[in-house]
Design a protein around this motif. Structure first.
Motif, PDB file in Angstrom:
ATOM      1  N   ARG A 106      27.420  36.105 -31.984  1.00  0.00           N
ATOM      2  CA  ARG A 106      27.275  34.864 -31.240  1.00  0.00           C
ATOM      3  C   ARG A 106      26.332  34.047 -31.561  1.00  0.00           C
ATOM      4  N   ASN A 108      24.416  30.067 -30.700  1.00  0.00           N
ATOM      5  CA  ASN A 108      24.141  29.196 -29.449  1.00  0.00           C
ATOM      6  C   ASN A 108      24.102  27.619 -30.014  1.00  0.00           C
ATOM      7  N   PRO A 109      25.023  26.769 -30.029  1.00  0.00           N
ATOM      8  CA  PRO A 109      24.774  25.441 -30.626  1.00  0.00           C
ATOM      9  C   PRO A 109      23.889  24.688 -30.184  1.00  0.00           C
ATOM     10  N   ARG A 115      24.334  21.379 -38.466  1.00  0.00           N
ATOM     11  CA  ARG A 115      25.631  21.756 -38.840  1.00  0.00           C
ATOM     12  C   ARG A 115      25.341  22.610 -40.180  1.00  0.00           C
ATOM     13  N   ILE A 118      25.094  26.010 -39.097  1.00  0.00           N
ATOM     14  CA  ILE A 118      26.309  26.825 -38.690  1.00  0.00           C
ATOM     15  C   ILE A 118      27.389  27.058 -39.655  1.00  0.00           C
ATOM     16  N   ARG A 133      31.417  34.218 -31.820  1.00  0.00           N
ATOM     17  CA  ARG A 133      31.554  33.393 -30.614  1.00  0.00           C
ATOM     18  C   ARG A 133      30.753  32.249 -30.580  1.00  0.00           C
ATOM     19  N   ILE A 134      31.119  31.118 -29.898  1.00  0.00           N
ATOM     20  CA  ILE A 134      30.522  29.988 -29.681  1.00  0.00           C
ATOM     21  C   ILE A 134      29.885  29.869 -28.185  1.00  0.00           C
ATOM     22  N   VAL A 161      30.673  22.767 -26.882  1.00  0.00           N
ATOM     23  CA  VAL A 161      31.638  23.818 -27.707  1.00  0.00           C
ATOM     24  C   VAL A 161      32.478  22.712 -28.466  1.00  0.00           C
ATOM     25  N   THR A 164      30.875  21.990 -31.954  1.00  0.00           N
ATOM     26  CA  THR A 164      31.036  22.973 -32.981  1.00  0.00           C
ATOM     27  C   THR A 164      32.395  23.637 -33.366  1.00  0.00           C
ATOM     28  N   VAL A 165      33.376  23.667 -32.481  1.00  0.00           N
ATOM     29  CA  VAL A 165      34.566  24.049 -32.835  1.00  0.00           C
ATOM     30  C   VAL A 165      35.304  22.957 -33.720  1.00  0.00           C
ATOM     31  N   LEU A 176      37.459  32.410 -33.637  1.00  0.00           N
ATOM     32  CA  LEU A 176      36.611  32.013 -32.617  1.00  0.00           C
ATOM     33  C   LEU A 176      36.973  32.522 -31.244  1.00  0.00           C
ATOM     34  N   LEU A 178      35.117  31.536 -27.466  1.00  0.00           N
ATOM     35  CA  LEU A 178      34.172  30.368 -26.870  1.00  0.00           C
ATOM     36  C   LEU A 178      33.984  30.967 -25.408  1.00  0.00           C
TER      37      LEU A 178
END
Length: 365
Positions: A106, A108-109, A115, A118, A133-134, A161, A164-165, A176, A178
């Motif tokens: 998991r 957390n953005p 970037r 990530i 998991r975002i 979300v 990041t997706v 993924l 969400l």
């Protein structure tokens, strides 16, 4: 009990957390999070095994520092259910968690960094065949989005979300799940509705920081239940200031109330009125205590009135309708025997065993 569902589950991709499929029409899973110090391996393993016993299907573990990340490997090798590493601030902890054989990360953005961090996590997850998991949270939203929207409103959470997706899809990573949680149920519900309209990825649903029971249970049931009734949600966590075992039990009760999962008995009981002449609450507590380890799906009714009790609980598999003088044991609304009130609980349990045995017999062709 046959219930006509008035909703259709949202169509999503299937993403695996270990060997557990999430989304794609698979059963909605119930997960929780350990509340021990991750460095205390024995206590953490003990809690996870306790969670397994009450039906928990995935467990998340906080990884706040390097020492905790190093402890993960000692934990994952001793438990059976999939482990999700909960990562904030430092992407390197995610890389260490992947080496410790976790089943999902998991991130957390709002605090994981730029970037490139990530992308590094996603590339490592791909090599280990692990999903991500975002997990956006209203309490840790990116500062730029807070400044743009002025508050963690649904649009802000969804944008976090979405960014990041888009980044992960650009590099071809699509394993993924969400989530975008808020402590206020209306905010969370609207946020998940927007996510459901925008993406086909599975959604992890919950009301964060819901609080202690009973308030936390009510907030969670309202928020999670509203979404599930609309077909939104593929895995859930009830976030309570209580034991993780209680989180799992409440999670299953929410699913059972909507007939989305069948696990263990469902106990229904009348609210009592002037016709009730016994301590019905005490009988209900006795029955619930006896049923805690039973996984057989079954509806059990406990009524304090012989006038309407059996009829009101007509769809129950078995039940009690008790008064001061006697207790009626009934099945599917039909009275099958009369016993003294003191013997009612044991008589009910015997009847439940008989129902279970009959269900276990092969059907005649």
């Amino acid at each position: 009990m046959h219930v006509r569902e008035s909703y259709v589950r949202r169509n999503t991709s299937t993403v695996y957390v270990g060997d557990v499929p999430v989304g794609g029409g698979n059963p909605i899973t119930v997960e929780s999070m350990t509340k021990t110090d991750t460095l205390d391996v024995k206590a953490t393993v003990r809690q996870i095994k306790s969670l397994e016993k009450v039906g928990c299907e995935m467990v998340r573990i906080a990884v706040p520092d390097y020492d905790a990340a190093e402890a993960l490997g000692k934990i994952t090798e001793r438990v059976k259910i999939p482990v999700i590493a909960d990562i904030h601030f430092n992407y390197k902890l995610a890389l260490m968690a992947l080496e410790a054989d976790v089943d999902c990360i998991r991130i957390n953005p709002g605090n994981i960094g730029d970037r490139e961090n990530i992308i590094r996590v996603a590339d490592a997850a791909r090599r280990h065949n692990v999903s991500l998991r975002i997990g956006v949270n209203a309490g840790s939203l990116d500062k730029a989005l807070l400044q743009k929207y002025g508050a963690p409103i649904p649009e802000a959470l969804v944008e976090s979300v979405s960014k990041t997706v888009a980044l992960l899809e650009d590099i071809g990573f699509t394993d993924l799940i969400l989530s975008a949680k808020a402590s206020r149920a209306p905010v969370a519900v609207e946020t998940y509705r927007m996510l459901a309209n925008r993406f086909r990825y599975p959604l992890h649903v919950g009301i964060t920081e819901a609080g202690m029971p009973p308030e936390g249970v009510i907030r969670s049931a309202v928020g999670i239940g509203a979404l599930l009734a609309e077909g939104i949600g593929d895995t859930i966590r009830v976030s309570l200031t209580a034991s993780p075992e209680e989180e799992v039990e409440v999670g299953f009760e929410i699913l059972k109330a909507l007939f989305l999962r069948k696990r263990g008995p469902v106990v229904i009981s009348c609210p009592t009125c002037g016709r009730c002449t016994i301590n019905l609450g005490r009988i209900v507590k006795q029955v619930r205590k006896k049923l805690v380890n039973i996984e057989e799906p079954m509806v059990v009714a406990i009524m304090g009135c012989t006038v309407n009790g059996p009829g009101e609980a007509r769809e129950a598999d078995v039940g009690i309708a008790a008064t001061r003088g006697n207790a009626l044991i009934f099945r599917k609304g039909e009275i099958i025997k009369k016993v003294a009130p003191a013997k009612a609980v044991n008589a009910l349990l015997r009847e439940m065993k008989q129902v279970s045995k009959r269900r276990g017999k092969p059907r005649r062709r």
